[in-house]
Write a protein that holds these residues in place. Structure first.
Motif, PDB file in Angstrom:
ATOM      1  N   GLY A  81      33.256  38.552   7.698  1.00  0.00           N
ATOM      2  CA  GLY A  81      32.258  38.628   8.764  1.00  0.00           C
ATOM      3  C   GLY A  81      32.511  39.820   9.663  1.00  0.00           C
ATOM      4  N   VAL A 122      32.590  38.501  16.431  1.00  0.00           N
ATOM      5  CA  VAL A 122      33.813  37.682  16.368  1.00  0.00           C
ATOM      6  C   VAL A 122      34.783  38.259  15.329  1.00  0.00           C
ATOM      7  CG1 VAL A 122      34.757  35.400  15.853  1.00  0.00           C
ATOM      8  CG2 VAL A 122      32.682  35.605  17.241  1.00  0.00           C
ATOM      9  N   GLY A 123      34.267  38.582  14.121  1.00  0.00           N
ATOM     10  CA  GLY A 123      35.123  39.198  13.110  1.00  0.00           C
ATOM     11  C   GLY A 123      35.689  40.519  13.608  1.00  0.00           C
ATOM     12  N   VAL A 172      35.296  42.091   5.503  1.00  0.00           N
ATOM     13  CA  VAL A 172      34.275  42.157   4.460  1.00  0.00           C
ATOM     14  C   VAL A 172      33.013  41.446   4.940  1.00  0.00           C
ATOM     15  CG1 VAL A 172      35.325  40.167   3.275  1.00  0.00           C
ATOM     16  CG2 VAL A 172      33.804  41.657   2.008  1.00  0.00           C
ATOM     17  N   SER A 229      25.555  44.413   7.088  1.00  0.00           N
ATOM     18  CA  SER A 229      26.050  45.546   7.878  1.00  0.00           C
ATOM     19  C   SER A 229      26.822  45.020   9.085  1.00  0.00           C
ATOM     20  CB  SER A 229      24.851  46.372   8.347  1.00  0.00           C
ATOM     21  OG  SER A 229      23.972  45.522   9.054  1.00  0.00           O
ATOM     22  N   GLY A 287      24.294  40.035  11.370  1.00  0.00           N
ATOM     23  CA  GLY A 287      24.045  38.586  11.493  1.00  0.00           C
ATOM     24  C   GLY A 287      23.544  38.250  12.885  1.00  0.00           C
ATOM     25  N   THR A 293      24.989  38.420  15.720  1.00  0.00           N
ATOM     26  CA  THR A 293      25.396  39.363  16.783  1.00  0.00           C
ATOM     27  C   THR A 293      24.277  40.351  17.110  1.00  0.00           C
ATOM     28  OG1 THR A 293      27.724  39.142  16.221  1.00  0.00           O
ATOM     29  CG2 THR A 293      27.084  41.177  17.359  1.00  0.00           C
ATOM     30  N   GLY A 315      21.833  38.762  19.511  1.00  0.00           N
ATOM     31  CA  GLY A 315      22.303  38.198  20.786  1.00  0.00           C
ATOM     32  C   GLY A 315      21.861  39.067  21.948  1.00  0.00           C
ATOM     33  N   GLU A 316      22.021  38.524  23.156  1.00  0.00           N
ATOM     34  CA  GLU A 316      21.587  39.270  24.340  1.00  0.00           C
ATOM     35  C   GLU A 316      22.715  40.000  25.034  1.00  0.00           C
ATOM     36  OE1 GLU A 316      18.684  37.340  27.248  1.00  0.00           O
ATOM     37  OE2 GLU A 316      19.427  35.770  25.922  1.00  0.00           O
ATOM     38  N   GLU A 329      29.349  40.503  -0.652  1.00  0.00           N
ATOM     39  CA  GLU A 329      29.373  39.074  -0.320  1.00  0.00           C
ATOM     40  C   GLU A 329      30.630  38.417  -0.885  1.00  0.00           C
ATOM     41  OE1 GLU A 329      25.840  37.042  -1.339  1.00  0.00           O
ATOM     42  OE2 GLU A 329      26.579  35.136  -0.547  1.00  0.00           O
ATOM     43  N   PHE A 379      19.898  33.042  14.863  1.00  0.00           N
ATOM     44  CA  PHE A 379      20.346  31.665  14.636  1.00  0.00           C
ATOM     45  C   PHE A 379      21.776  31.499  15.135  1.00  0.00           C
ATOM     46  CE2 PHE A 379      17.103  32.668  11.504  1.00  0.00           C
ATOM     47  CZ  PHE A 379      16.219  31.624  11.705  1.00  0.00           C
ATOM     48  N   ARG A 380      21.904  30.784  16.236  1.00  0.00           N
ATOM     49  CA  ARG A 380      23.244  30.575  16.806  1.00  0.00           C
ATOM     50  C   ARG A 380      24.065  29.656  15.901  1.00  0.00           C
ATOM     51  NH1 ARG A 380      19.492  29.555  20.660  1.00  0.00           N
ATOM     52  NH2 ARG A 380      19.405  30.933  22.481  1.00  0.00           N
ATOM     53  N   GLY A 391      25.839  29.738  21.419  1.00  0.00           N
ATOM     54  CA  GLY A 391      25.167  30.762  22.232  1.00  0.00           C
ATOM     55  C   GLY A 391      26.117  31.564  23.094  1.00  0.00           C
ATOM     56  N   ALA A 392      27.409  31.542  22.761  1.00  0.00           N
ATOM     57  CA  ALA A 392      28.377  32.213  23.633  1.00  0.00           C
ATOM     58  C   ALA A 392      29.358  33.081  22.862  1.00  0.00           C
ATOM     59  CB  ALA A 392      29.138  31.169  24.444  1.00  0.00           C
ATOM     60  N   ILE A 432      29.352  36.156  21.864  1.00  0.00           N
ATOM     61  CA  ILE A 432      29.636  37.507  22.328  1.00  0.00           C
ATOM     62  C   ILE A 432      30.626  37.407  23.492  1.00  0.00           C
ATOM     63  CG2 ILE A 432      28.604  39.577  23.346  1.00  0.00           C
ATOM     64  CD1 ILE A 432      26.046  38.392  21.602  1.00  0.00           C
ATOM     65  N   GLY A 433      30.304  36.514  24.417  1.00  0.00           N
ATOM     66  CA  GLY A 433      31.218  36.310  25.538  1.00  0.00           C
ATOM     67  C   GLY A 433      32.611  35.898  25.080  1.00  0.00           C
TER      68      GLY A 433
HETATM   69  C1  LIG Z   1      18.587  34.645  20.752  1.00  0.00           C
HETATM   70  C2  LIG Z   1      20.060  34.616  20.934  1.00  0.00           C
HETATM   71  C3  LIG Z   1      20.616  35.046  22.127  1.00  0.00           C
HETATM   72  C4  LIG Z   1      21.994  35.017  22.303  1.00  0.00           C
HETATM   73  N1  LIG Z   1      22.511  35.463  23.485  1.00  0.00           N
HETATM   74  C5  LIG Z   1      23.852  35.454  23.657  1.00  0.00           C
HETATM   75  C6  LIG Z   1      24.420  35.935  24.862  1.00  0.00           C
HETATM   76  O1  LIG Z   1      23.715  36.408  25.748  1.00  0.00           O
HETATM   77  N2  LIG Z   1      25.766  35.868  25.014  1.00  0.00           N
HETATM   78  C7  LIG Z   1      26.591  35.368  24.037  1.00  0.00           C
HETATM   79  O2  LIG Z   1      27.805  35.321  24.241  1.00  0.00           O
HETATM   80  N3  LIG Z   1      26.080  34.917  22.879  1.00  0.00           N
HETATM   81  C8  LIG Z   1      24.736  34.943  22.668  1.00  0.00           C
HETATM   82  N4  LIG Z   1      24.209  34.481  21.507  1.00  0.00           N
HETATM   83  C9  LIG Z   1      25.117  33.932  20.517  1.00  0.00           C
HETATM   84  C10 LIG Z   1      25.852  35.033  19.776  1.00  0.00           C
HETATM   85  O3  LIG Z   1      24.916  35.995  19.321  1.00  0.00           O
HETATM   86  C11 LIG Z   1      26.653  34.427  18.614  1.00  0.00           C
HETATM   87  O4  LIG Z   1      27.468  33.365  19.062  1.00  0.00           O
HETATM   88  C12 LIG Z   1      27.561  35.503  18.020  1.00  0.00           C
HETATM   89  O5  LIG Z   1      26.840  36.666  17.716  1.00  0.00           O
HETATM   90  C13 LIG Z   1      28.248  34.987  16.770  1.00  0.00           C
HETATM   91  O6  LIG Z   1      28.990  36.063  16.253  1.00  0.00           O
HETATM   92  P1  LIG Z   1      29.727  35.928  14.876  1.00  0.00           P
HETATM   93  O7  LIG Z   1      30.485  37.183  14.678  1.00  0.00           O
HETATM   94  O8  LIG Z   1      30.474  34.633  14.852  1.00  0.00           O
HETATM   95  O9  LIG Z   1      28.556  35.739  13.817  1.00  0.00           O
HETATM   96  P2  LIG Z   1      27.591  36.825  13.137  1.00  0.00           P
HETATM   97  O10 LIG Z   1      27.274  37.917  14.055  1.00  0.00           O
HETATM   98  O11 LIG Z   1      26.464  36.067  12.536  1.00  0.00           O
HETATM   99  O12 LIG Z   1      28.512  37.427  12.003  1.00  0.00           O
HETATM  100  C14 LIG Z   1      28.827  36.696  10.827  1.00  0.00           C
HETATM  101  C15 LIG Z   1      28.795  37.660   9.685  1.00  0.00           C
HETATM  102  O13 LIG Z   1      29.247  36.980   8.516  1.00  0.00           O
HETATM  103  C16 LIG Z   1      28.604  37.572   7.422  1.00  0.00           C
HETATM  104  N5  LIG Z   1      28.684  36.679   6.269  1.00  0.00           N
HETATM  105  C17 LIG Z   1      28.183  35.433   6.150  1.00  0.00           C
HETATM  106  N6  LIG Z   1      28.458  34.944   4.919  1.00  0.00           N
HETATM  107  C18 LIG Z   1      29.161  35.894   4.268  1.00  0.00           C
HETATM  108  C19 LIG Z   1      29.724  35.981   2.963  1.00  0.00           C
HETATM  109  N7  LIG Z   1      29.648  34.981   2.075  1.00  0.00           N
HETATM  110  N8  LIG Z   1      30.371  37.113   2.611  1.00  0.00           N
HETATM  111  C20 LIG Z   1      30.482  38.156   3.470  1.00  0.00           C
HETATM  112  N9  LIG Z   1      29.953  38.121   4.716  1.00  0.00           N
HETATM  113  C21 LIG Z   1      29.318  37.004   5.109  1.00  0.00           C
HETATM  114  C22 LIG Z   1      27.168  37.778   7.907  1.00  0.00           C
HETATM  115  O14 LIG Z   1      26.528  38.779   7.159  1.00  0.00           O
HETATM  116  C23 LIG Z   1      27.393  38.169   9.366  1.00  0.00           C
HETATM  117  O15 LIG Z   1      27.362  39.572   9.558  1.00  0.00           O
HETATM  118  C24 LIG Z   1      22.835  34.531  21.280  1.00  0.00           C
HETATM  119  C25 LIG Z   1      22.284  34.136  20.075  1.00  0.00           C
HETATM  120  C26 LIG Z   1      20.911  34.181  19.887  1.00  0.00           C
HETATM  121  C27 LIG Z   1      20.342  33.761  18.586  1.00  0.00           C
END
Ligand SMILES: Cc1cc2nc3c(=O)[nH]c(=O)nc-3n(C[C@H](O)[C@H](O)[C@H](O)COP(=O)(O)OP(=O)(O)OC[C@H]3O[C@@H](n4cnc5c(N)ncnc54)[C@H](O)[C@@H]3O)c2cc1C
Length: 392
Positions: free
Chosen positions: A14, A18-19, A36, A40, A44, A46, A49-50, A175, A319-320, A347-348, A350-351
């Motif tokens: 990811g 977070v990753g 990995v 891009s 996802g 991220t 997010g806002e 993937e 999609f959170r 929904g948190a 990024i924070g």
């Molecule tokens: C409308 C909206 C507004 C938001 N506003 C805020 C905000 O203001 N503040 C805040 O803190 N949070 C906010 N959030 C929440 C925040 O965006 C998420 O909690 C955060 O982005 C999650 O990050 P992540 O790195 O865990 O997931 P992601 O960004 O989804 O990253 C996961 C990655 O894993 C990859 N992946 C999945 N499966 C595989 C696989 N099999 N092989 C390889 N790669 C894979 C995906 O391609 C993706 O890039 C918001 C969310 C939404 C939807």
């Protein structure tokens, strides 16, 4: 014949924020990591997010502790990262329409203060000074100077760039389809193009974290919780803080599958005002919801009447990654040796990303964790799961 790479300490699945934070703190701790992603960087949730870095919406407890640690780490990061990350320590303002909701905010702030949050009550005069364009007639509110903001995709990209400079390898467009398992433990992952071998694999796959857990032979009940955001035409600075009404806090804490909306309004350095975000569990339904957009627009205009005549340039959704108890899963999974999780931040994310990255780095190196990781154990009981038709 797929390439084989085995000189790694950890593979991170990811390249969301977070990753990226896991990679940043792991490489800072001297580990050799590969990241990995099937898409891009920030492709996802991220990228949808806002960028609110909020302590104001979290009640005293483990998530607030994580948010406070993260707030401090974001400040540190802002001092060493390029300005493109758009970190702004602008503060948050939570407003109450009436005395009943102001009393509820007071009680909420009291608990937060005991946990280390700065929450300053703002009377109607203070509100006008803090936000001159706010609607008249509000009962009061609370100012949270620790709330801040980043540009999420830039933040993820800059963290990954810093990790790469420390030796991290990034594989995009690949993937993870399989785990490599040996002697009862995870030994790496496979993609179509390569085998990445390491004694630890970090599941930072966000909303798809449940699928990665399944590939590794275990479970994690991560579900999508859809959110829409409206983006206005560029404006002069009419909104100075992150501003939202008191009922947003209840929306965030609710586990309901139904549509919930309470607008959070914020200006951005480049001019557009962001108005987010709705919450509903409708699976990965990508269709546009006019009702969701209508509600956001009318709530934002109720807070800032000046926005009523402003054009909306676009709307987007994401999609959170929702876990039923609203806490992320962070740390080693005792059911599958070698597997760690860093997902489910709803929904948190990024924070909460920097504190998550710091916890994962500590787990990988065996260092003292920066806070008690107990509440985030991935094998904790999650309680009743929603059934089919309830937004799975
Ligand atoms: C409308 C909206 C507004 C938001 N506003 C805020 C905000 O203001 N503040 C805040 O803190 N949070 C906010 N959030 C929440 C925040 O965006 C998420 O909690 C955060 O982005 C999650 O990050 P992540 O790195 O865990 O997931 P992601 O960004 O989804 O990253 C996961 C990655 O894993 C990859 N992946 C999945 N499966 C595989 C696989 N099999 N092989 C390889 N790669 C894979 C995906 O391609 C993706 O890039 C918001 C969310 C939404 C939807």
């Amino acid at each position: 014949m797929p390439k084989r790479s085995s000189s790694l300490d950890a593979v991170i699945v990811g390249a969301g924020v977070v990753g990226a934070a896991c990679a940043y703190y792991a490489t800072r701790a001297g580990l050799r990591v590969a990241v990995v992603d099937r898409g891009s960087v920030a492709g996802g949730t991220t990228g949808a997010g806002e960028g609110n870095l909020l302590v104001s919406d979290k009640e005293a407890g483990p998530e607030l502790d994580l948010a406070l640690l993260s707030a401090a780490l974001w400040r540190e990061l802002a001092a060493v990262m390029p300005p493109e990350m758009e970190y702004e320590d602008k503060g948050g303002l939570v407003v109450a329409p009436d005395e009943i909701s102001l009393a509820a905010l007071r009680a909420f702030a009291e608990g937060q203060r005991a946990a280390g949050v700065t929450a300053v009550e703002a009377g109607t005069e203070d509100l006008r000074e803090l936000e001159p364009h706010l609607a008249p007639g509000l009962a009061g509110g609370f100012h949270y100077p620790q709330d801040a903001q980043v540009q999420p995709a830039q933040a993820a990209a800059r963290l990954l760039a810093a990790a790469t400079a420390q030796g991290a390898r990034i594989h995009l467009g690949e993937e993870v389809t399989e785990f490599v398992v040996g002697r009862g433990a995870v030994r790496g992952v496979r993609t179509r193009f390569r085998e990445l071998l390491a004694p630890a694999v970090v599941n930072a796959a966000g909303t798809w974290g449940g699928r990665i857990a399944e590939l590794a032979g275990t479970t994690l009940p991560v579900l999508p919780r859809r959110g829409f955001v409206l983006v206005t035409e560029p404006l002069p600075r009419v909104v100075r803080h992150k501003v939202y009404a008191a009922d947003y806090i209840a929306d965030v804490a609710s586990g309901s599958a139904a549509l919930q909306s309470s607008a959070v309004v914020e200006g951005t350095p480049s001019g557009p005002v962001l108005i987010g975000a709705t919450r509903e569990r409708v699976g990965f339904d990508r269709s546009l919801s006019v009702e969701a957009l209508r509600r956001l627009a009318s709530q934002a205009a109720a807070l800032f009447p000046v926005l009523a005549d402003v054009r909306v340039l676009r709307a987007y959704h994401g999609f959170r990654p929702y876990l039923p108890d609203h806490l992320p899963a962070i740390g080693p999974d005792p059911r599958v040796p070698g597997l760690l999780h860093a997902c489910g931040h709803e929904g948190a994310g990024i924070g909460l990303a920097p504190a998550t990255g710091a916890l994962i780095a500590a787990a990988l190196t065996g260092a003292e964790p920066p806070l008690d990781p107990g509440p985030f154990r991935p094998d904790r009981p999650f309680g009743p799961q929603p059934g089919p038709g309830e937004g799975r």
